[in-house]
Write a protein that holds these residues in place. Structure first.
Motif, PDB file in Angstrom:
ATOM      1  N   ASN A 316       6.654  10.821   4.761  1.00 15.45           N
ATOM      2  CA  ASN A 316       6.019   9.561   5.138  1.00 15.45           C
ATOM      3  C   ASN A 316       6.835   8.372   4.643  1.00 15.45           C
ATOM      4  OD1 ASN A 316       3.338  11.504   4.425  1.00 15.45           O
ATOM      5  ND2 ASN A 316       3.317  10.431   6.370  1.00 15.45           N
ATOM      6  N   GLU A 318       6.545   4.181   4.010  1.00 11.86           N
ATOM      7  CA  GLU A 318       5.601   3.074   3.847  1.00 11.86           C
ATOM      8  C   GLU A 318       6.358   1.791   3.543  1.00 11.86           C
ATOM      9  OE1 GLU A 318       2.046   3.858   1.296  1.00 11.86           O
ATOM     10  OE2 GLU A 318       3.031   5.800   1.005  1.00 11.86           O
ATOM     11  N   ARG A 322       1.683   0.196   3.667  1.00 14.67           N
ATOM     12  CA  ARG A 322       1.268   0.605   5.003  1.00 14.67           C
ATOM     13  C   ARG A 322       2.323   1.506   5.613  1.00 14.67           C
ATOM     14  NH1 ARG A 322      -0.710  -5.271   7.436  1.00 14.67           N
ATOM     15  NH2 ARG A 322      -2.760  -5.335   6.413  1.00 14.67           N
ATOM     16  N   LEU A 323       1.841   2.493   6.415  1.00 11.99           N
ATOM     17  CA  LEU A 323       2.781   3.375   7.097  1.00 11.99           C
ATOM     18  C   LEU A 323       3.699   2.535   7.976  1.00 11.99           C
ATOM     19  CD1 LEU A 323       0.411   6.316   8.122  1.00 11.99           C
ATOM     20  CD2 LEU A 323       2.109   6.299   6.274  1.00 11.99           C
ATOM     21  N   GLN A 327       6.839   9.072  10.879  1.00  9.70           N
ATOM     22  CA  GLN A 327       6.188   9.985   9.940  1.00  9.70           C
ATOM     23  C   GLN A 327       6.312  11.396  10.515  1.00  9.70           C
ATOM     24  OE1 GLN A 327       5.021   7.954   7.420  1.00  9.70           O
ATOM     25  NE2 GLN A 327       5.657   6.281   8.789  1.00  9.70           N
ATOM     26  N   GLY A 346       1.197  -1.471  10.133  1.00 11.50           N
ATOM     27  CA  GLY A 346       0.810  -0.063  10.124  1.00 11.50           C
ATOM     28  C   GLY A 346       0.273   0.461  11.434  1.00 11.50           C
TER      29      GLY A 346
END
Length: 373
Positions: A316, A318, A322-323, A327, A346
């Motif tokens: 992941n 970030e 926030r992403l 991913q 995100g």
């Protein structure tokens, strides 16, 4: 009205009057009311009050030109006696003492306009000095605790000597101190060593004498360890010792273990921020590996997660919590099953799904409202 009701009514009146009894006060032989400024206006002397039913049974307070300024004596219902002075702002100022119902001095404070300054002392019921504090700038910078036999029960030192009692135990005599602390006579609670008021070493023991915590300053690094009851290490922090007023943040390593002895987490700090985090399962397999980067005001974090068989579970990305970016998610066999792309704030932009062999099976695009195209 019956005689019984009349008696009950009278009893109620007397009870009410008793519950709100007004203190009897006199000043220079005249009756005064401290709650009525007209009775004390412009007067000087010592006002003496008695209230046999109140929390404060006796009160002696000094007036100067109608203002309560100077010495005060109060005796409470349990016999406790308080002696202090107030300044023209109504705050306690100077030496204040508290005695218990037996007349034993229990507390001696030095105050300046209501704030503690300098030496503060607490005494035990038996009369011996129990705690000595030194207040500076509204902070307690020195604490020495004593048992009845003079042994120390607590010690926190200041960078400079403040009272005669701290010179040797705080290492202000030119050499590091070696002090054993006791929770009660003959029952040590640990040891501590200071040099010029800076802690060099410390151990903390539980009631069974087992090591609970240790701390040492070594080669400019502050190393703190916590232990399980079995004696196995539980956690350790190893950081560069910084000046408390320094703008530089913490730098070093923090470790955690399970009671079995298995290392479960290692965190690395640089410039006041976590830079790297690693975690392990109890079976020894890697669980998480994180890398944190900072670019200006932005923080970017890459997290690699693993199944307990050692195979990758997810990767992941970030940005600022926030992403962001792509991913990846894997099966327990380590085969890629899904990829998702996240954009600003995100938001999910794209998703790719793969079959059991890792071949692309489906691809979707998402609009801002979550709908797919």
């Amino acid at each position: 009205m019956s005689r019984t009701l009349i008696l009950l009514a009278l009893l109620g009146v007397f009870t009410c009057v008793n519950a709100h009894a007004i203190p009897r006060c006199e000043l220079n032989g005249e009756s005064v009311n401290p709650n009525n400024g007209h009775t004390t206006a412009g007067k000087s002397g010592v006002m003496r009050c008695v209230d046999e039913d109140g929390q404060v049974r006796r009160r002696e307070q000094t007036l100067r030109d109608g203002r309560f300024v100077g010495p005060v004596v109060m005796v409470l219902a349990d016999g406790e006696r308080r002696e202090y002075s107030v300044n023209d702002r109504g705050n306690r100022d100077g030496v204040a003492r508290t005695f218990d119902g037996k007349g034993t001095l229990r507390k001696e404070e030095n105050l300046e306009d209501g704030a503690a300054v300098g030496v503060q002392k607490n005494f035990a019921e038996a009369g011996h000095l129990q705690e000595l504090h030194f207040a500076l700038g509204r902070r307690t910078v020195l604490t020495i605790g004593y048992l009845a036999d003079g042994a120390l029960s607590e010690l926190r030192c200041a960078p400079v000597t403040l009272v005669p009692q701290d010179r040797d135990v705080c290492g202000h005599a030119g050499r590091a101190s070696e002090v054993t602390l006791y929770r009660e006579a003959g029952k040590p609670s640990g040891t501590v060593s200071y040099l010029k008021g800076q802690m060099q070493r410390q151990t903390v023991l539980d009631r069974e004498g087992r090591l609970v915590r240790s701390e040492e300053l070594k080669d400019g690094r502050r190393i703190k360890r916590v232990f399980y009851a079995s004696g196995q290490p539980r956690s350790e922090t190893d950081f560069i010792e910084r000046d408390p007023n320094s703008s530089e943040g913490r730098e070093g390593t923090a470790r955690e273990w399970a009671e079995s002895g298995q290392l479960t987490q290692v965190s690395t700090w640089v410039g006041g921020y976590e830079q790297r985090i690693e975690q392990w399962y109890l079976n020894g397999q890697r669980k998480v590996r994180q890398q944190i980067r900072r670019e200006g005001r932005n923080q970017e974090r890459t997290t690699e997660s693993f199944w307990d068989n050692g195979k990758p579970a997810a990767v992941n990305q970030e940005r600022n919590g926030r992403l962001w970016g792509w991913q990846k998610y894997f099966s327990e066999d380590g085969v890629l099953q899904r990829e998702e792309e996240h954009g600003e704030r995100g938001l999910l932009l794209r998703r790719k799904r793969y079959d059991a062999q890792g071949a692309l099976e489906r691809e979707e695009r998402f609009l801002e409202d979550g709908s797919r195209i």
